[in-house]
Motif scaffolding. Sequence first.
Motif, PDB file in Angstrom:
ATOM      1  N   GLU A  11      74.161   3.640  36.017  1.00  0.00           N
ATOM      2  CA  GLU A  11      73.176   2.570  36.050  1.00  0.00           C
ATOM      3  C   GLU A  11      71.827   3.103  35.558  1.00  0.00           C
ATOM      4  O   GLU A  11      71.481   4.259  35.824  1.00  0.00           O
ATOM      5  N   SER A  15      65.010  -1.184  35.324  1.00  0.00           N
ATOM      6  CA  SER A  15      65.415  -2.294  34.478  1.00  0.00           C
ATOM      7  C   SER A  15      64.443  -2.381  33.301  1.00  0.00           C
ATOM      8  O   SER A  15      63.350  -1.802  33.317  1.00  0.00           O
ATOM      9  N   LEU A  16      64.841  -3.109  32.280  1.00  0.00           N
ATOM     10  CA  LEU A  16      63.977  -3.274  31.111  1.00  0.00           C
ATOM     11  C   LEU A  16      62.686  -3.971  31.501  1.00  0.00           C
ATOM     12  O   LEU A  16      61.605  -3.604  31.036  1.00  0.00           O
ATOM     13  N   ARG A  17      62.770  -4.940  32.384  1.00  0.00           N
ATOM     14  CA  ARG A  17      61.583  -5.673  32.839  1.00  0.00           C
ATOM     15  C   ARG A  17      60.596  -4.732  33.540  1.00  0.00           C
ATOM     16  O   ARG A  17      59.401  -4.751  33.274  1.00  0.00           O
TER      17      ARG A  17
END
Length: 66
Positions: A11, A15-17
């Motif tokens: 994982e 995250s991209l955000r």
Amino acid sequence: MDQRQTGSGPEPLLSLRAAVILLSGVIGAGAAGALAVLAGAPWAQAVLTGAGAFLALVVFLNTIIG
């Protein structure tokens, strides 16, 4: 051909955000600190200005980026 397999890799750490929000905060903080130094502020005040800009940008961008 595309040979990607779902679930085959680890994982991602962020995250991209989250990465976009934090990177934007770092860029904004650097710009605010640099402008404070160019305006004649001492280094300590410029660092505090950058830290405040980072926090404000992260909160703002977290709110508006869905």
